[in-house]
Motif scaffolding. Structure first.
Motif, short mmCIF file in Angstrom:
data_model
loop_
_atom_site.label_atom_id
_atom_site.label_comp_id
_atom_site.label_asym_id
_atom_site.label_seq_id
_atom_site.Cartn_x
_atom_site.Cartn_y
_atom_site.Cartn_z
N TYR A 26 1.32 8.16 -11.05
CA TYR A 26 -0.01 8.06 -10.41
C TYR A 26 -1.09 8.58 -11.35
CZ TYR A 26 -3.83 9.05 -7.15
OH TYR A 26 -5.05 9.12 -6.54
N GLU A 27 -0.74 9.57 -12.12
CA GLU A 27 -1.75 10.15 -13.01
C GLU A 27 -2.15 9.19 -14.12
OE1 GLU A 27 -0.23 13.05 -10.50
OE2 GLU A 27 0.93 11.81 -11.90
N THR A 28 -1.36 8.14 -14.37
CA THR A 28 -1.66 7.16 -15.43
C THR A 28 -2.27 5.89 -14.85
OG1 THR A 28 0.17 8.01 -16.73
CG2 THR A 28 -0.70 5.88 -17.37
N ILE A 29 -1.61 5.28 -13.87
CA ILE A 29 -2.09 4.04 -13.24
C ILE A 29 -1.98 4.21 -11.74
CG2 ILE A 29 -1.75 1.54 -13.01
CD1 ILE A 29 -0.50 1.51 -15.75
N THR A 30 -3.08 3.87 -11.03
CA THR A 30 -3.09 4.02 -9.58
C THR A 30 -2.94 2.68 -8.85
OG1 THR A 30 -5.51 3.87 -9.54
CG2 THR A 30 -4.53 6.08 -9.74
N GLU A 31 -3.11 1.54 -9.56
CA GLU A 31 -3.04 0.24 -8.87
C GLU A 31 -2.63 -0.84 -9.85
OE1 GLU A 31 -6.14 -0.82 -5.97
OE2 GLU A 31 -6.38 -2.70 -7.08
N TYR A 32 -1.74 -1.75 -9.37
CA TYR A 32 -1.29 -2.90 -10.15
C TYR A 32 -1.69 -4.17 -9.41
CZ TYR A 32 1.78 0.31 -12.73
OH TYR A 32 2.27 1.34 -13.48
N GLU A 33 -2.10 -5.19 -10.19
CA GLU A 33 -2.40 -6.51 -9.63
C GLU A 33 -1.56 -7.53 -10.39
OE1 GLU A 33 -6.17 -9.57 -9.16
OE2 GLU A 33 -6.53 -7.43 -8.88
N LEU A 34 -0.51 -8.00 -9.70
CA LEU A 34 0.44 -8.89 -10.34
C LEU A 34 0.15 -10.34 -9.98
CD1 LEU A 34 3.73 -6.91 -9.52
CD2 LEU A 34 2.16 -6.58 -11.44
N LYS A 35 0.28 -11.21 -10.98
CA LYS A 35 0.20 -12.65 -10.74
C LYS A 35 1.62 -13.19 -10.73
CE LYS A 35 -1.96 -16.94 -12.36
NZ LYS A 35 -2.82 -17.57 -13.41
N VAL A 36 2.04 -13.75 -9.59
CA VAL A 36 3.41 -14.19 -9.39
C VAL A 36 3.46 -15.70 -9.32
CG1 VAL A 36 5.43 -14.06 -7.89
CG2 VAL A 36 4.00 -12.05 -8.21
N ARG A 37 4.43 -16.29 -10.00
CA ARG A 37 4.59 -17.74 -10.05
C ARG A 37 5.85 -18.15 -9.32
NH1 ARG A 37 6.79 -21.33 -15.03
NH2 ARG A 37 5.90 -23.37 -14.48
N ASP A 41 4.80 -25.85 -9.67
CA ASP A 41 4.69 -24.42 -9.48
C ASP A 41 3.47 -24.08 -8.63
OD1 ASP A 41 2.66 -24.95 -11.24
OD2 ASP A 41 3.48 -23.82 -12.92
N ASP A 42 3.40 -22.82 -8.20
CA ASP A 42 2.28 -22.29 -7.44
C ASP A 42 2.16 -20.80 -7.78
OD1 ASP A 42 0.13 -22.22 -5.74
OD2 ASP A 42 1.34 -21.86 -3.94
N TYR A 43 0.99 -20.21 -7.55
CA TYR A 43 0.75 -18.82 -7.92
C TYR A 43 0.18 -18.06 -6.73
CZ TYR A 43 1.29 -20.38 -12.74
OH TYR A 43 1.79 -20.91 -13.90
N THR A 44 0.46 -16.74 -6.71
CA THR A 44 -0.14 -15.83 -5.73
C THR A 44 -0.39 -14.50 -6.41
OG1 THR A 44 0.06 -14.95 -3.50
CG2 THR A 44 2.02 -14.85 -4.87
N THR A 45 -1.19 -13.65 -5.73
CA THR A 45 -1.54 -12.33 -6.27
C THR A 45 -0.91 -11.25 -5.40
OG1 THR A 45 -3.63 -13.17 -7.16
CG2 THR A 45 -3.41 -10.76 -6.90
N VAL A 46 -0.30 -10.25 -6.06
CA VAL A 46 0.31 -9.12 -5.37
C VAL A 46 -0.38 -7.85 -5.85
CG1 VAL A 46 2.41 -7.83 -4.94
CG2 VAL A 46 2.51 -10.32 -5.19
N VAL A 47 -0.98 -7.11 -4.92
CA VAL A 47 -1.65 -5.86 -5.23
C VAL A 47 -0.75 -4.71 -4.77
CG1 VAL A 47 -3.67 -4.40 -4.84
CG2 VAL A 47 -3.93 -6.89 -5.04
N ILE A 48 -0.44 -3.79 -5.69
CA ILE A 48 0.42 -2.65 -5.39
C ILE A 48 -0.37 -1.39 -5.67
CG2 ILE A 48 2.58 -1.47 -5.95
CD1 ILE A 48 3.67 -4.15 -6.92
N LYS A 49 -0.56 -0.55 -4.65
CA LYS A 49 -1.30 0.69 -4.79
C LYS A 49 -0.31 1.86 -4.82
CE LYS A 49 -5.55 -1.01 -2.61
NZ LYS A 49 -6.58 -0.76 -1.58
N ASP A 95 0.83 -1.20 0.00
CA ASP A 95 0.00 0.00 0.00
C ASP A 95 0.87 1.26 0.00
OD1 ASP A 95 -2.29 1.44 -0.04
OD2 ASP A 95 -2.77 1.21 2.10
N LYS A 96 0.38 2.29 -0.69
CA LYS A 96 0.99 3.62 -0.70
C LYS A 96 2.44 3.59 -1.17
CE LYS A 96 -1.94 5.49 2.98
NZ LYS A 96 -1.99 6.14 4.30
N LEU A 97 2.65 3.01 -2.33
CA LEU A 97 3.96 3.10 -2.97
C LEU A 97 4.03 4.43 -3.70
CD1 LEU A 97 6.67 1.95 -3.93
CD2 LEU A 97 5.44 0.90 -5.85
#
Length: 1508
Positions: A587-598, A605-613, A531-533
């Motif tokens: 920030y003016e272009t993209i405010t949040e990223y949702e990454l799929k990490v393997r 393999d296994d996967y998880t989700t990383v949300v970066i605001k 949060d808050k990057l």
């Protein structure tokens, strides 16, 4: 594994990979893959390439892919990948060899291991004990083995073979390895010469011996092996070689011709022993002497000697048992006795180490063992037994002893102690190979076999090779290692143990069960949140770390971002899982990223989700709405805005909202403009359109800052162009090239057409009218006029009356309003040679720097002549053609050239000058030139002072006006006299040797002065600065700078650090001024934009450089600096000392120690010595004590900063260290290296200046100037106190330069070295009653001492002794050597010899009556008269009365003689000012023989001082 099983495994892998590729082609899957993941795919593609070519299989593959897509769970049904260990190829067959004595890095062998797993990288290493020195190196990638050691196969090292263990390790997970142990044989080379077994050969032969008789045998040994050790013999063809021959193989020498010498004589031959190997031949030579004996004298002989070898077991230990017994007879019936000797050879094989000993009993000798045998070291011995009879005739017999090997070595294992087998491997899988060796020398004892002592249900071992294989399948999770004990046995009964069994070695090996990748990795969380990057986060900034776990130890988890990573904004650590910023965020272009990490372990393999605001930051600078320009009138003020600018903040979406913009003008140096926060641009001063200072277009840079200019703001600069309309506000001026020349004697006429220009562009500005100014003198108006824009000459001119005219011309334009001004036209009257010359004389003064001046032009021959443009009409020559050997004359120009190597002195040169022209008759006159040459040492330049004068030319400085008084002096000579008075030395001791003209009408003068040594520049510049006003009044000149410093004006020469460098040249330069010429030393300073390096200081104060070490000195006791500096100086509160200044640096570090006696006083001052209105620089630094606390005041010239240290209070009689750091933006002071925040006193410089720019001396202990008055003149905000420091200063270093504190350049009231103590009791708080008591005790002791002395004198007759010895104290101090060392006089020669004469017996009472009363005052006249009469009566006395005995001057004395103070010299020849530098104890001597003491030099202090 079977072929079908392998095919099934490959099939499943290929199906799985194809399915994965199908999934990644789906739009929901990210096509970007981790590089490691892609590499794995490529590996599977290679495995599947052949299999996938079949069409049938392609159909089957398509069906399976479809099933795989429908059932994602099938993706995890993967069989574990194989991981095989590497294996050496033909390890048992490795038998490398290398020759002895080869250099390091010699190639030996290349090992090779293979790994059935694909893409495996095998690395090789040598296994050895940690303390063992490496004998080989192995290339870790190629397996090439080279030597790391030079081997020696021969005695005494015996390196015949070396065991090497090599390990091959793959890069699998886990890494597996294999080892191979083999023997490297060291091959022999012929590197040893044969060695004769005896040091000398001296044999005998009977006089009737016949040819072919055996004379003797000779033998030599060779340490080499094989053919290299075979020795053959020959007799060299010299001396008596023709009488003998030798068997080349056995070494037996035979007689070849009858004996022809008598008994007692001998033959000599030279025998050569050599190797049969042609390569590297080795040889040795020895002299053999053969004596001829009588035929009746026969040599002894052995009785039934042993000819067959004797065999001994190497474990034979019976040292008392005879090995062999020999008997001999003397063959001399009358003398049957013989003497045996066991020859000690020169090698171990020939009993060189006394392995065997002998014992003689009668004519029998026994040989027994003297040391232990070792078959592995020596396998055979050759013993030589010699027997001699009483005629010294000898016989020899050789005994061969063969050593037999026994089983006396226990097998030992190599360094490999562990092995590995993977879990789930089938039975029969190789585990490891163990190797053991037996050091016995024969195969009968050294063949090793192996067996297991335990764990036989899990493992088996090959008895011959040591290969251990598995008997079962292992599971690491059940048990992860086994300790297996292995027994190594040799092949024969042990000689060490009496059990009939072979020797056995035991070793426990750890066999680890390796892990296989058979578990799936899993993330600790299904979703991570960052949060808050901040959007302005730096590249590579760590955002968050994801972590996956795997139960398999060998699994290497690789991470990748599979989707959601728009524009590759982020990247992930391949092995760490750390997600970092990859590109700039917005920030003016993209405010949040949702990454799929393997997370991928190579199979699963296994996967998880990383949300970066993303958090917004102020990252966009303001934007001006438009480009701005305006046109206004020049030289006009406006009440309102001339222009309004407007900008907005892109970070604020609403353009109608308050944008929080503040405006400012960038670099508004002349303060012509102002702007408010509404963007209103106003004029503060009028603008000028015209040259030289005006511009048609003015550029103003407007800066807009967002966030109201508070905190972290962004800015944008916009250019505003202001165009000016012209008005007629400039007067015209002349542009003629000047001076204008008009020849004398010409008739009236036009001289030159007048030309003018005007900076204005208005109509009529270029239409000019000219006229002689109304304010011009009557003379100008009468001689000149304006004729149609021409300057007209009204009269005929004579140059001898006036050489030039400055004519004021008024010029007017036709503009509105009309402008006019006066310009000066310079007219020079040209010369015609119409005046005859007359005799002239001139003086040329030359300074020859170090006596190295090359050929140099020093000046012209001068004659009196009213004409001065007539040089071409003159011819110059030596008078009477008598040339001078040190000078050369140019006949056309009259230039005199001083030749090279001209010595110091005064030279009178005589010339004749002839002149001829159309206006005068040809005539000749004489001219004399006095040339004074003075050689100037380099020390004078290095220690010179300098002054920069203003408004004077070099010619004016050196010349004497021609219309002046007869004894007038030049400014240079006046300066020399003034400096001599100032420095209290003679004029001859002052040299003004450099006079350089600068472009800005300034003149640089450099000078030196000396007593005995040259005065330091700090003393010269300091005293001149203190007396600047007086010197200026005496000279009538203004001084711009004392101590010329090109770094003094900040940033004029350098933007940062600045150091002055003195340049000096042996090539002189000339200043010519008619009757006076000056040739000086070309010495000047240049600014170097670096911080000064610590100077290469020589060893000071009598120190000497240490031999072989750079910059290291051996110093006299007490001088403790790195270059023998005296690092301490004391002050009394009313003194000071001058030292060299330091340069302006980016980072200046000052360190010193102080021991105060009172808590108030100025410790250090570095600043101006006077106020100079022409250059009012106010930079200074002051360190002082104020009520016991250090106070530092620093002014960089733009405002003072005062730092008061409050943490540590300075108390008397304790030593403290103070450190000061001066930087551009900060000033720091610490006490006693305290680094706590409370200890460090910090401050910031005031104003824009960034450096301390001072060219005055550094002063310690106080100041020589009135600081209060100087502070008022320079407007200091903080003025240091005037009271001086009372105490000791030590170890001053500035920028790593240690100061020689005890030897200042100039000082008052100091104690060098702090050697004395303070005698002011009250300064220490001692009570007055205590002082009274001390004085009373001292008085009582003096009374007692006086009473004892009086009593002793009366008892022992001291007064009589004094009377008798009066003569011993009479010394004539006018005599050479008198008074230097009284102890060197032999005073006995002044005593008279005893005068013996016969005397009649006298009454003791009569004698007593004739004695002098004790209280009578002795009469020295009577005494001397009595002594004279006694000497006259002495018949043995010297005949010459004035013969006197003196000791040799200086005998035994390390000091120099002082006799020269009164020997053949006068005061002008001797200078002893250097005595001042020896310290206060030599001050009186310096005052007696050196310079006159001045007020400032006085060391007298009536109030308080240092007492011993």
């Amino acid at each position: 594994m079977s072929t079908n099983a392998q095919q099934r495994l490959y099939d499943s892998d290929c199906i799985r990979m194809s399915a994965n590729q199908q999934m990644t082609s789906d739009p929901d899957h990210d096509p970007d893959h981790n590089p490691a993941q892609q590499q794995t795919h490529q590996q599977h593609k290679r495995k599947c390439r052949v299999w996938s070519c079949s069409p049938t299989r392609l159909v089957l593959l398509a069906a399976i892919v479809a099933l795989h897509v429908l059932t994602p769970a099938l993706a995890f049904h993967n069989a574990p990948a194989d991981n095989h260990k590497p294996a050496f190829m033909n390890c048992a067959g490795y038998a490398p060899k290398v020759k002895e004595e080869q250099p390091e890095n010699t190639y030996v062998f290349m090992v090779k291991a293979v790994d059935p797993d694909p893409d495996q990288e095998i690395r090789y290493s040598i296994v050895q004990a940690p303390v063992e020195r490496s004998k080989f190196f192995i290339n870790p990638t190629s397996g090439v083995i080279v030597t790391a050691h030079t081997f020696d196969r021969d005695e005494p090292i015996h390196e015949k073979f070396v065991f090497v263990t090599v390990q091959a390790t793959d890069n699998g997970l886990p890494a597996l390895d294999d080892v191979c142990t083999f023997n490297v044989t060291i091959e022999d080379i012929n590197d040893n010469a044969p060695v004769f077994n005896k040091a000398r050969y001296d044999e005998s032969i009977s006089e009737n011996a016949q040819p072919d008789a055996v004379v003797m045998s000779i033998s030599a040994s060779d340490f080499d092996d094989g053919n290299n050790s075979i020795v053959e013999y020959e007799i060299l063809r010299e001396r008596d070689f023709q009488y003998f021959k030798i068997d080349k193989e056995s070494g037996i020498i035979y007689l070849t011709r009858p004996i022809d010498k008598r008994p007692g004589q001998s033959y000599a031959i030279i025998v050569r022993a050599y190797n049969i190997v042609p390569d590297l031949p080795q040889e040795a030579q020895i002299e053999v002497r053969i004596r001829v004996v009588e035929s009746s004298n026969k040599p002894p002989s052995f009785v039934d000697p042993y000819d067959t070898p004797i065999y001994l077991k190497e474990n034979f230990k019976n040292f008392s048992h005879p090995i062999v017994t020999l008997q001999a007879v003397s063959n001399m019936p009358e003398n049957p006795e013989v003497i045996f000797e066991l020859i000690t050879g020169r090698t171990e094989q020939t009993n060189g180490k006394n392995t065997f000993v002998f014992d003689q009993i009668g004519n029998e000798v026994t040989i027994s063992l003297g040391k232990h045998l070792d078959y592995e070291a020596i396998t055979d011995y050759t013993l030589t037994m010699s027997v001699r009879n009483t005629h010294e005739l000898a016989a020899e017999h050789q005994i061969k002893i063969k050593v037999e090997d026994v089983n006396d070595n226990i097998p030992y294992f190599t360094e490999v102690k562990s092995g590995t087998i993977l879990e789930n491997e089938p039975a029969g899988t190789p585990v490891m190979q163990v190797r053991a060796f037996d050091m016995d020398g024969t195969p009968a004892n050294n063949i090793v076999s192996f067996e297991l002592a335990d764990n036989r249900e899990y493992f088996t071992i090959d008895p011959n090779t040591g290969n251990i294989t598995a008997l079962t399948t292992f599971d690491r999770e059940e048990r992860d290692f086994y300790n297996v004990k292995v027994i190594a046995s040799d092949n024969s009964p042990s000689s060490l143990f009496d059990n009939g069994e072979p020797n056995r070695g035991h070793q426990v090996f750890r066999i680890s069960i390796g892990d296989k990748n058979d578990h799936k990795p899993y993330f600790q969380q299904t979703m991570y949140l960052a949060d808050k990057l901040l959007e302005d986060a730096n590249t590579n900034f760590e955002v968050i770390e994801v972590k996956a776990e795997d139960k398999d130890n060998a699994a290497q988890i690789l991470y990748s971002i599979e989707s959601g990573n728009i524009d590759d904004a982020f990247k992930i650590g391949l092995k760490t899982g750390k997600i970092t910023v990859n590109k700039r965020l917005d920030y003016e272009t993209i405010t949040e990223y949702e990454l799929k990490v393997r997370a991928f372990d190579g199979i699963y393999d296994d996967y998880t989700t990383v949300v970066i605001k993303i958090a917004d930051v102020n990252d966009n600078p303001p934007v001006f709405k438009q480009a701005y320009s305006v046109t206004i009138m020049e030289e006009t003020m406006y009440d309102d805005c001339i222009l309004t600018v407007e900008a907005y903040d892109p970070d604020i979406k609403d353009r109608n909202a308050d944008q929080h913009i503040v405006y400012s003008i960038v670099k508004n140096d002349e303060k012509r403009f102002s702007i408010d926060n509404n963007g209103c641009l106003r004029l503060v001063k009028t603008l000028d359109r015209d040259p030289p200072n005006g511009h048609k277009n003015w550029q103003v840079l407007i800066q807009a800052n967002d966030e109201d200019g508070v905190g972290t703001t962004l800015k944008k600069v916009q250019e505003v162009t202001i165009t000016l309309k012209d008005i007629n506000d400039n007067a015209p001026f002349l542009i003629n090239e000047m001076p204008v020349f008009w020849q004398e004697g010409r008739s009236p006429g036009n001289i030159v057409k007048l030309q003018a220009t005007d900076y204005d562009d208005t109509p009529g500005a270029g239409d000019f009218t000219f006229g002689i100014d109304s304010e011009a003198s009557a003379d100008i108006k009468s001689k000149f006029s304006i004729n149609d824009d021409y300057l007209h000459a009204n009269v005929e001119f004579d140059r001898e009356q006036q050489k030039e005219y400055f004519i004021p011309i008024r010029i007017s334009d036709s503009g509105v309003p009309r402008q006019s001004a006066v310009s000066i036209l310079h007219v020079v009257i040209g010369d015609i040679n119409d005046n005859a010359m007359s005799e002239g004389s001139s003086t040329i003064f030359v300074y020859n720097f170090r006596g190295e001046a090359p050929e140099t032009d020093i000046g012209r021959v001068f004659v009196e002549d009213l004409d001065d443009w007539d040089l071409e009409d003159k011819e110059f020559r030596w008078k009477n053609d008598v040339r001078h050997e040190n000078f050369r004359l140019n006949p056309n120009t009259g230039m005199i050239t001083m030749l090279k190597h001209t010595e110091e002195g005064e030279y009178d040169l005589l010339f004749s000058v002839t002149e001829s022209s159309t206006a005068i008759i040809t005539h000749s006159v004489d001219a004399n030139v006095t040339v004074i040459i003075r050689e100037l040492p380099e020390e004078a330049v290095d220690k010179s002072g300098s002054i920069r004068f203003i408004n004077v030319t070099k010619e004016e400085f050196i010349s004497v006006p021609r219309d002046s008084m007869p004894h007038a002096l030049s400014l240079k000579d006046q300066l020399q006299i003034s400096l001599a008075k100032l420095f209290n030395t003679s004029v001859a001791n002052v040299d003004v040797f450099t006079v350089l003209q600068n472009e800005n009408n300034t003149l640089d003068v450099r000078y030196s002065a000396h007593g005995s040594p040259y005065y330091a520049p700090e003393k010269l510049n300091g005293m001149v600065a203190q007396n600047q006003q007086r010197l200026e009044d005496e000279l009538g000149l203004q001084m711009l700078m004392i101590n010329i410093d090109e770094c003094l004006i900040e940033k004029l020469k350098c933007e940062s650090s600045c150091t002055n460098e003195l340049h000096k040249s042996s090539v002189p330069y000339m200043i010519y001024s008619n009757i006076t010429s000056f040739v000086g030393v070309n010495a000047f300073v240049q600014a170097q934009c670096v911080c000064e390096a610590p100077p290469m200081t020589p060893c000071l104060n009598g120190g000497t450089p240490r031999f072989g070490e750079n910059d290291v000195c051996d110093c006299i006791d007490g001088f403790t600096g790195p270059h023998c500096e005296l690092v301490s100086v004391a002050f009394y509160g009313s003194g000071y000392a001058f030292y060299e200044p330091f340069s302006a640096c980016d980072n200046t570090r000052i360190s010193l120690e102080i021991t105060p006696q009172i808590d108030q006083g100025l410790i250090m001052y570095f600043g101006p010595l006077n106020y100079n209105p022409l250059l009012p620089l106010s930079d200074f630094l002051a360190l002082e004590l104020d009520q016991g606390y250090p106070v530092l005041t620093v002014d960089y010239g733009s405002g003072g900063t005062r730092i008061r240290h409050q943490h540590i209070k300075i108390v008397p009689d304790r030593t403290y260290q103070i450190d000061i750091i001066l930087q551009r933006a900060s000033i720091e002071m610490t006490v006693d290296n305290c680094q706590l925040s409370t200890c460090m006193s910090l401050g910031a410089p005031q104003g824009p200046n960034e450096f301390l720019n001072v060219n005055a001396p550094l002063q310690l202990g106080g100041s020589a100037v009135e600081l209060e008055q100087l502070g008022r003149q320079l407007n200091w905000t903080h003025v240091p106190g005037q009271k001086g420091f009372f105490g000791c200063v030590r170890n001053l270093t500035i920028n790593e330069h240690t100061y020689n504190l005890g030897m200042p350049s100039y000082f008052r009231n100091i104690d060098s070295g702090c050697q004395q103590s303070v005698a002011v009791a009250f300064s220490f708080g001692i009570d007055r009653n205590f002082i009274i008591a001390i004085i009373a005790c001292l008085a009582l002791l003096m009374i007692i001492l006086l009473a004892v002395v009086v009593q002793k004198k009366q008892k022992n007759g001291w007064h009589e002794k004094d009377m008798d010895d009066i003569r011993e104290t009479i010394i004539n101090y006018e005599d050479e050597g008198g008074g230097e060392r009284d102890t060197d006089y032999d005073l006995n020669v002044l005593r008279s010899q005893p005068f013996y004469e016969e005397k009649l017996y006298k009454d003791p009472h009569a004698q007593q009556a004739g004695m002098r009363d004790l209280n009578d005052v002795p009469d020295i006249g009577d005494f001397l008269g009595d002594k004279k009469e006694t000497c006259d009566r002495d018949a043995s006395a010297f005949t010459v009365d004035d013969v006197r005995h003196y000791a040799y001057e200086g005998d035994g004395n390390s000091d120099g003689s002082l006799s020269s103070l009164a020997s053949c010299t006068d005061d002008g020849d001797l200078n002893f000012d250097y005595l001042s530098n020896f310290g206060p104890r030599f001050r009186k001597l310096a005052d007696m023989y050196g310079e006159e003491p001045s007020d400032t030099d006085s060391n007298v202090d009536d109030d308080q001082g240092w007492r011993i």
